[in-house]
Design a protein around this motif. Structure first.
Motif, PDB file in Angstrom:
ATOM      1  N   LYS A 171      -1.893  11.473   3.183  1.00  0.00           N
ATOM      2  CA  LYS A 171      -2.818  11.544   4.308  1.00  0.00           C
ATOM      3  C   LYS A 171      -3.269  10.140   4.715  1.00  0.00           C
ATOM      4  N   ILE A 172      -3.404   9.924   6.026  1.00  0.00           N
ATOM      5  CA  ILE A 172      -3.919   8.654   6.518  1.00  0.00           C
ATOM      6  C   ILE A 172      -5.117   8.922   7.434  1.00  0.00           C
ATOM      7  N   ILE A 173      -6.181   8.118   7.239  1.00  0.00           N
ATOM      8  CA  ILE A 173      -7.380   8.183   8.087  1.00  0.00           C
ATOM      9  C   ILE A 173      -7.336   6.976   9.021  1.00  0.00           C
ATOM     10  N   LYS A 174      -7.377   7.232  10.322  1.00  0.00           N
ATOM     11  CA  LYS A 174      -7.271   6.135  11.277  1.00  0.00           C
ATOM     12  C   LYS A 174      -8.125   6.418  12.516  1.00  0.00           C
ATOM     13  N   HIS A 175      -8.581   5.343  13.175  1.00  0.00           N
ATOM     14  CA  HIS A 175      -9.279   5.404  14.447  1.00  0.00           C
ATOM     15  C   HIS A 175      -8.432   4.639  15.470  1.00  0.00           C
ATOM     16  N   LYS A 176      -8.894   4.619  16.704  1.00  0.00           N
ATOM     17  CA  LYS A 176      -8.117   3.924  17.723  1.00  0.00           C
ATOM     18  C   LYS A 176      -8.245   2.412  17.542  1.00  0.00           C
ATOM     19  N   LYS A 177      -7.296   1.686  18.124  1.00  0.00           N
ATOM     20  CA  LYS A 177      -7.257   0.222  18.022  1.00  0.00           C
ATOM     21  C   LYS A 177      -8.560  -0.393  18.562  1.00  0.00           C
ATOM     22  N   GLY A 178      -9.080  -1.381  17.834  1.00  0.00           N
ATOM     23  CA  GLY A 178     -10.299  -2.081  18.238  1.00  0.00           C
ATOM     24  C   GLY A 178     -11.574  -1.451  17.725  1.00  0.00           C
ATOM     25  N   SER A 179     -11.461  -0.313  17.023  1.00  0.00           N
ATOM     26  CA  SER A 179     -12.665   0.334  16.481  1.00  0.00           C
ATOM     27  C   SER A 179     -13.153  -0.413  15.246  1.00  0.00           C
ATOM     28  N   ASP A 180     -14.288   0.016  14.737  1.00  0.00           N
ATOM     29  CA  ASP A 180     -14.918  -0.649  13.601  1.00  0.00           C
ATOM     30  C   ASP A 180     -14.114  -0.373  12.328  1.00  0.00           C
ATOM     31  N   PRO A 181     -13.512  -1.396  11.672  1.00  0.00           N
ATOM     32  CA  PRO A 181     -12.714  -1.165  10.461  1.00  0.00           C
ATOM     33  C   PRO A 181     -13.540  -0.640   9.291  1.00  0.00           C
ATOM     34  N   ALA A 182     -14.818  -1.011   9.231  1.00  0.00           N
ATOM     35  CA  ALA A 182     -15.674  -0.517   8.146  1.00  0.00           C
ATOM     36  C   ALA A 182     -15.886   0.982   8.273  1.00  0.00           C
ATOM     37  N   ALA A 183     -15.966   1.503   9.508  1.00  0.00           N
ATOM     38  CA  ALA A 183     -16.142   2.939   9.730  1.00  0.00           C
ATOM     39  C   ALA A 183     -14.919   3.726   9.267  1.00  0.00           C
ATOM     40  N   VAL A 184     -13.729   3.139   9.486  1.00  0.00           N
ATOM     41  CA  VAL A 184     -12.496   3.809   9.034  1.00  0.00           C
ATOM     42  C   VAL A 184     -12.494   3.917   7.509  1.00  0.00           C
ATOM     43  N   ALA A 185     -12.855   2.847   6.848  1.00  0.00           N
ATOM     44  CA  ALA A 185     -12.894   2.854   5.382  1.00  0.00           C
ATOM     45  C   ALA A 185     -13.908   3.869   4.861  1.00  0.00           C
ATOM     46  N   ILE A 205       0.837  -1.201   0.000  1.00  0.00           N
ATOM     47  CA  ILE A 205       0.000   0.000   0.000  1.00  0.00           C
ATOM     48  C   ILE A 205       0.873   1.254   0.000  1.00  0.00           C
ATOM     49  N   GLY A 206       1.933   1.250   0.804  1.00  0.00           N
ATOM     50  CA  GLY A 206       2.868   2.370   0.799  1.00  0.00           C
ATOM     51  C   GLY A 206       3.525   2.564  -0.561  1.00  0.00           C
ATOM     52  N   LYS A 207       3.892   1.467  -1.221  1.00  0.00           N
ATOM     53  CA  LYS A 207       4.510   1.546  -2.551  1.00  0.00           C
ATOM     54  C   LYS A 207       3.542   2.129  -3.579  1.00  0.00           C
ATOM     55  N   LEU A 208       2.276   1.676  -3.526  1.00  0.00           N
ATOM     56  CA  LEU A 208       1.284   2.180  -4.481  1.00  0.00           C
ATOM     57  C   LEU A 208       0.980   3.655  -4.231  1.00  0.00           C
ATOM     58  N   ALA A 209       0.918   4.067  -2.971  1.00  0.00           N
ATOM     59  CA  ALA A 209       0.707   5.489  -2.668  1.00  0.00           C
ATOM     60  C   ALA A 209       1.836   6.324  -3.254  1.00  0.00           C
ATOM     61  N   ASN A 210       3.058   5.848  -3.104  1.00  0.00           N
ATOM     62  CA  ASN A 210       4.215   6.552  -3.659  1.00  0.00           C
ATOM     63  C   ASN A 210       4.176   6.551  -5.183  1.00  0.00           C
ATOM     64  N   TYR A 211       3.788   5.417  -5.776  1.00  0.00           N
ATOM     65  CA  TYR A 211       3.741   5.258  -7.237  1.00  0.00           C
ATOM     66  C   TYR A 211       2.778   6.268  -7.866  1.00  0.00           C
ATOM     67  N   VAL A 228       1.170   1.161   9.178  1.00  0.00           N
ATOM     68  CA  VAL A 228       0.685   1.817   7.970  1.00  0.00           C
ATOM     69  C   VAL A 228       0.870   3.337   8.064  1.00  0.00           C
ATOM     70  N   THR A 229       0.807   3.888   9.291  1.00  0.00           N
ATOM     71  CA  THR A 229       1.081   5.319   9.479  1.00  0.00           C
ATOM     72  C   THR A 229       2.524   5.649   9.118  1.00  0.00           C
ATOM     73  N   TYR A 230       3.427   4.746   9.494  1.00  0.00           N
ATOM     74  CA  TYR A 230       4.847   4.930   9.180  1.00  0.00           C
ATOM     75  C   TYR A 230       5.057   5.047   7.665  1.00  0.00           C
ATOM     76  N   HIS A 231       4.420   4.176   6.906  1.00  0.00           N
ATOM     77  CA  HIS A 231       4.564   4.208   5.446  1.00  0.00           C
ATOM     78  C   HIS A 231       3.927   5.473   4.856  1.00  0.00           C
ATOM     79  N   ALA A 232       2.766   5.852   5.392  1.00  0.00           N
ATOM     80  CA  ALA A 232       2.087   7.056   4.884  1.00  0.00           C
ATOM     81  C   ALA A 232       2.940   8.299   5.115  1.00  0.00           C
ATOM     82  N   ASP A 233       3.539   8.396   6.292  1.00  0.00           N
ATOM     83  CA  ASP A 233       4.401   9.544   6.590  1.00  0.00           C
ATOM     84  C   ASP A 233       5.645   9.563   5.692  1.00  0.00           C
TER      85      ASP A 233
END
Length: 490
Positions: free
Chosen positions: A343-357, A303-309, A333-338
């Motif tokens: 930009k990275i959209i993230k919630h806290k650990k254990g949150s609903d992954p569908a909501a993040v998407a 994902i990091g490679k494709l974002a860069n590409y 994934v934050t490390y790769h985005a930085d």
């Protein structure tokens, strides 16, 4: 890359050639002829060279026409200056004749001095000759005995060589050297070129055992069963019935049959991600891509490679950190985005992954960004609960593409995983990681054919720039246009 497959293909050609030549030898239908034997991989180089020559011929002709007129002008100039130079040289010669008369007396004096020096040298040479006569006699004796000794040794060696040659000739008179030194830069080898007195036809009996061995070797190289069977059947259909006049024909026909079989396997039609981004951009919408696969395949790094590409292509990606289950996944994934600057959209650990998407897609629409890359938790294809959660992400985010990320080094495992994910969530394409380290090539050859989905990208290294859009022609070149000296080493 794919050294194992290259060797298997080349050995198939060699075995068929040996089969036909052995049979022709028994039938007294074989004759050796002058020329060069082409290696299996030389046909790929000849094809590429021919295309390059055709593309450059037109530009060469235009350049010659443009250069013709300036050359004529330069030649006229050179003739003019050469005539002037000749005239000046004639003037110099006349001046030299006048100088010669003045120097005659000096010449006479030089002759006298040379006469006396020669007389002195001759007397010294006579003294040296007397001293060296005895040395020459003794050396002559030594040479005589050494020559006699060398001659006897040479006779023994020649007898041994004759016996070896006879034994080699009994084995196979058509056997040829396969040393790298015998192979030229163009992939041609000296010797071993034969023709058939009566034209031979390749029959099923000639290829039956050879293609069975090829099928077994493909299976050992992590090629899926149905893919190995398809390759063998295609090669058989292409070869049986071919008319053969020379041994080079066998190599060429086998090369073309294998190349055509592989081309049908790896060329799965599908749109590129770049084309899809442009189509969605024309509609004022972002392209939403969801990535699935098991842990450890390199999904997050991809994902990091494709974002860069795509960032370098002028698009603005956003990443959704929807892997909220695994410890450290959000930080990774934050490390790769930085690092790549997106930009990275993230919630806290254990949150609903569908909501993040969902939030990532809404952010892209609001900010006019063209690409959304959704990371999901790695999960085994047999884990029902996690597969259900992944289906929920797909319902909420409504991705345009679902891409399976597999590890090329796992071979058949990657193909089986892709098939399971395809059954569960209906994937649209594949990205294979670590393709540069894959010597077998089984996954690259099989995965798209088995699930009938295109390979979209290949990971070819550790850096963010080490990702390549998949191209079937490039893949064929990797398998069939490599230098034989590099790929035939055991």
């Amino acid at each position: 890359m794919f050294e194992s497959l290259k060797k298997k293909f080349s050995r198939t050609s060699e075995k068929l050639e040996e089969e036909l030549i052995e049979e022709a030898e028994k039938e007294d239908n074989l004759q050796e002829e002058s020329g060069q034997r082409f290696s299996f991989f030389s046909f790929g180089r000849k094809k590429n060279k021919k295309e390059d020559d055709e593309s450059s011929s037109e530009s060469t002709e235009d350049a010659e026409i443009e250069e013709a007129e300036p050359k004529v002008v330069e030649e006229k100039k050179s003739h003019f200056w050469s005539r002037s130079k000749d005239e000046s040289e004639d003037d110099e010669e006349s001046e030299d004749e006048a100088v010669e008369d003045d120097s005659e007396e000096e010449v006479v004096e030089e002759k006298k001095s040379r006469f006396w020096s020669r007389s002195k040298d001759e007397s010294e040479d006579e003294a040296v000759e007397d001293d060296s006569e005895e040395e020459e006699k003794s050396e002559g004796k030594k040479h005589f005995w050494s020559r006699s000794k060398d001659k006897s040794e040479d006779d023994e060696e020649s007898d041994e060589e004759d016996s070896e040659e006879e034994s080699e000739g009994k084995k196979h008179f058509w056997s040829r050297s396969k040393d790298k030194d015998d192979v030229s830069v163009d992939g041609e080898a000296s010797g071993g070129l034969f023709s058939f007195v009566r034209e031979k036809t390749i029959s099923e009996k000639h290829v039956e055992d050879i293609l069975w061995e090829l099928e077994m070797e493909l299976l050992q190289g992590d090629v899926a069963m149905e893919v190995a069977t398809a390759v063998v059947e295609s090669v058989k259909d292409d070869l049986v019935g071919k008319k053969i006049k020379r041994s080079n024909d066998i190599t060429e026909y086998t090369y073309l049959a294998l190349r055509n079989a592989v081309a049908e396997i790896i060329d799965i039609p599908g749109k590129s991600m770049t084309e899809m981004i442009e189509e969605k951009k024309a509609q004022g919408e972002p392209l939403v891509v969801m990535f699935v696969g098991i842990n450890g395949t390199g999904k997050t790094t991809t994902i990091g490679k494709l974002a860069n590409y795509y960032l370098k292509k002028g698009y603005t990606p956003v990443i959704a950190a929807s892997d909220t289950f695994r410890a450290g996944a959000i930080e990774q994934v934050t490390y790769h985005a930085d690092n790549v600057g997106v930009k990275i959209i993230k919630h806290k650990k254990g949150s609903d992954p569908a909501a993040v998407a969902f939030d990532a897609v809404e952010h892209a629409k609001a900010q006019g960004k063209e690409l959304v890359l959704i990371d999901t938790a790695g999960r085994m294809q047999t884990n029902v609960n996690l597969m259900d959660e992944m289906k929920k992400i797909k319902r909420v985010a409504n991705p345009d593409l679902v891409i399976f990320v597999g590890d090329a080094l796992t071979g058949n495992d990657a193909t089986e995983q892709a098939a399971k994910f395809n059954d569960a969530i209906d994937i649209d394409g594949v990205i294979l990681t670590k393709a540069d380290a894959d010597s077998k090539g089984g996954a690259s050859l099989s995965i798209g054919y088995v699930i009938q989905r295109p390979i979209m990208f290949l990971g070819v290294g550790q850096g963010y720039d080490d990702i390549k859009e998949y191209d079937a022609e490039w893949m064929l070149d990797q398998l069939f246009s490599e230098d034989e000296a590099a790929v035939m080493e055991e």
